[in-house]
Motif scaffolding. Sequence first.
Motif, short mmCIF file in Angstrom:
data_model
loop_
_atom_site.label_atom_id
_atom_site.label_comp_id
_atom_site.label_asym_id
_atom_site.label_seq_id
_atom_site.Cartn_x
_atom_site.Cartn_y
_atom_site.Cartn_z
N TRP A 1 0.83 -1.20 0.00
CA TRP A 1 0.00 0.00 0.00
C TRP A 1 0.87 1.25 0.00
CZ3 TRP A 1 -0.63 4.13 3.37
CH2 TRP A 1 -1.74 4.95 3.11
N CYS A 2 1.96 1.23 0.76
CA CYS A 2 2.88 2.37 0.77
C CYS A 2 3.49 2.60 -0.61
CB CYS A 2 3.98 2.14 1.80
SG CYS A 2 3.44 2.25 3.52
N ILE A 3 3.85 1.49 -1.29
CA ILE A 3 4.42 1.62 -2.64
C ILE A 3 3.38 2.20 -3.60
CG2 ILE A 3 5.36 0.34 -4.61
CD1 ILE A 3 6.58 -1.61 -2.58
N TRP A 4 2.14 1.69 -3.50
CA TRP A 4 1.07 2.21 -4.37
C TRP A 4 0.83 3.69 -4.11
CZ3 TRP A 4 -3.48 4.45 -2.73
CH2 TRP A 4 -4.40 4.77 -3.75
N LEU A 5 0.81 4.08 -2.83
CA LEU A 5 0.59 5.47 -2.48
C LEU A 5 1.68 6.36 -3.06
CD1 LEU A 5 -1.07 7.53 -0.82
CD2 LEU A 5 0.45 7.04 1.11
N GLN B 1 0.93 9.26 -6.18
CA GLN B 1 1.14 10.69 -6.01
C GLN B 1 2.05 11.29 -7.08
OE1 GLN B 1 -0.69 12.43 -3.65
NE2 GLN B 1 -1.60 10.38 -3.64
N ARG B 2 2.79 10.42 -7.77
CA ARG B 2 3.64 10.93 -8.85
C ARG B 2 2.82 11.44 -10.02
NH1 ARG B 2 7.37 7.13 -11.31
NH2 ARG B 2 8.45 9.00 -12.04
N LYS B 3 1.57 10.93 -10.16
CA LYS B 3 0.72 11.30 -11.28
C LYS B 3 -0.01 12.62 -11.05
CE LYS B 3 -0.05 6.42 -12.40
NZ LYS B 3 -1.07 5.35 -12.58
N ARG C 1 12.70 14.16 -5.46
CA ARG C 1 13.10 12.86 -6.02
C ARG C 1 13.91 12.03 -5.01
NH1 ARG C 1 10.86 10.81 -10.75
NH2 ARG C 1 10.18 12.56 -12.02
N TRP C 2 14.82 12.67 -4.30
CA TRP C 2 15.64 11.91 -3.36
C TRP C 2 14.80 11.27 -2.26
CZ3 TRP C 2 15.52 13.14 1.74
CH2 TRP C 2 15.04 14.41 2.11
N TRP C 3 13.74 12.02 -1.84
CA TRP C 3 12.87 11.47 -0.80
C TRP C 3 12.08 10.30 -1.32
CZ3 TRP C 3 7.88 10.36 0.24
CH2 TRP C 3 7.50 10.21 1.57
N MET C 4 11.59 10.39 -2.57
CA MET C 4 10.81 9.30 -3.16
C MET C 4 11.65 8.03 -3.29
SD MET C 4 8.64 11.35 -6.07
CE MET C 4 7.78 9.86 -6.56
N TRP C 5 12.93 8.19 -3.72
CA TRP C 5 13.79 7.02 -3.87
C TRP C 5 14.10 6.40 -2.51
CZ3 TRP C 5 14.15 4.35 -8.00
CH2 TRP C 5 14.04 4.94 -9.25
N MET C 6 14.30 7.22 -1.50
CA MET C 6 14.55 6.68 -0.16
C MET C 6 13.33 5.94 0.37
SD MET C 6 16.81 9.51 1.91
CE MET C 6 16.79 8.45 3.34
N PHE C 7 12.15 6.49 0.10
CA PHE C 7 10.91 5.84 0.54
C PHE C 7 10.75 4.50 -0.15
CE2 PHE C 7 6.39 4.96 0.65
CZ PHE C 7 6.01 5.37 1.91
#
Length: 309
Positions: A23-27, A31-33, A64-70
């Motif tokens: 679910w976290c990955i889907w979320l 949000q990228r869209k 971007r850096w935060w998204m990759w870390m997540f």
Amino acid sequence: MSDFLSSGWSTYIALVALLGIFWCIWLLFSQRKVKVVHTPDGEVADTGHVWDGDLRELNNPLPRWWMWMFLFSCIFGLVYLVLFPGLGSFPGIMGYSTRGSLMQSMETSNEELKPVMSKYVNMDIVDVAADPKALEMGQRLFLNSCAQCHGSDAGGAKGFPNLADGDWLYGGSPENIKATITYGRGGAMPAFGAVLTSAQIKDVANYIRSLSGLPVDDLKAARGAEVFKTYCVACHGADAKGNIVIGAPNLTDKTWLYGSSENTITETLLKGRNGVMPAQDKVLSPEKIQLLTAYVWSLSNNKPSQSKQ
């Protein structure tokens, strides 16, 4: 997990863990869209939240850096659950367990300390108890392995015997103490709630109190003596002094494990008691058991031998 032993609970826990990560990955990707909204003058629109008059919360995209870390954190979680326990009862392909790690650590510790303690293994326990260095090591072992139940001073508590008073359920000789520590004990006082009437139980409670000189109703105690002869002498003996072979307590002394009040004795007769002393042979090495035995024996070796209750 001790309260959730069925396979159904294991599956439920595994599904909750996996669904939470996915679910976290889907979320994250959903949000990228979301497109960034701009005002007519080209600035990023705010969310409508404004503080202190001019401090606005802008609707900027996630860095971007935060998204990759997540995303990396989610992937790390999935890999971890494959390698180590976490998905219900699935042990993980690495075969790791906290119990296994603890046992390995204890084995390593036993091997490291073996040269220091090995000289005491073949000594008589009384001689070991006379060695101050051995007693010091035995006390440390007691504080690590026994104080949780018996107290740091070995004085015990309700349901846990006092090891320093000279009263013993299974005998206070060095051999008996060592057997208790090594193999454990399982004491069972059967419940008589379905066998005796409430009046009979009160009578027996009064009789038992009278054996150690406590105030009682003499009439009830007299009736209780007859009931005692029928139901209790098999374990506690005709003289009510107990039996160390089966751990039946001496009912004629003034030592009580659960308490001497009429209500407490009545509760014992109604519901029974089950006491467990865990075996230490899988936890402590023979060298440590020898030192621990000497220490426990030394706590009461000069006191009169009675029987724990």
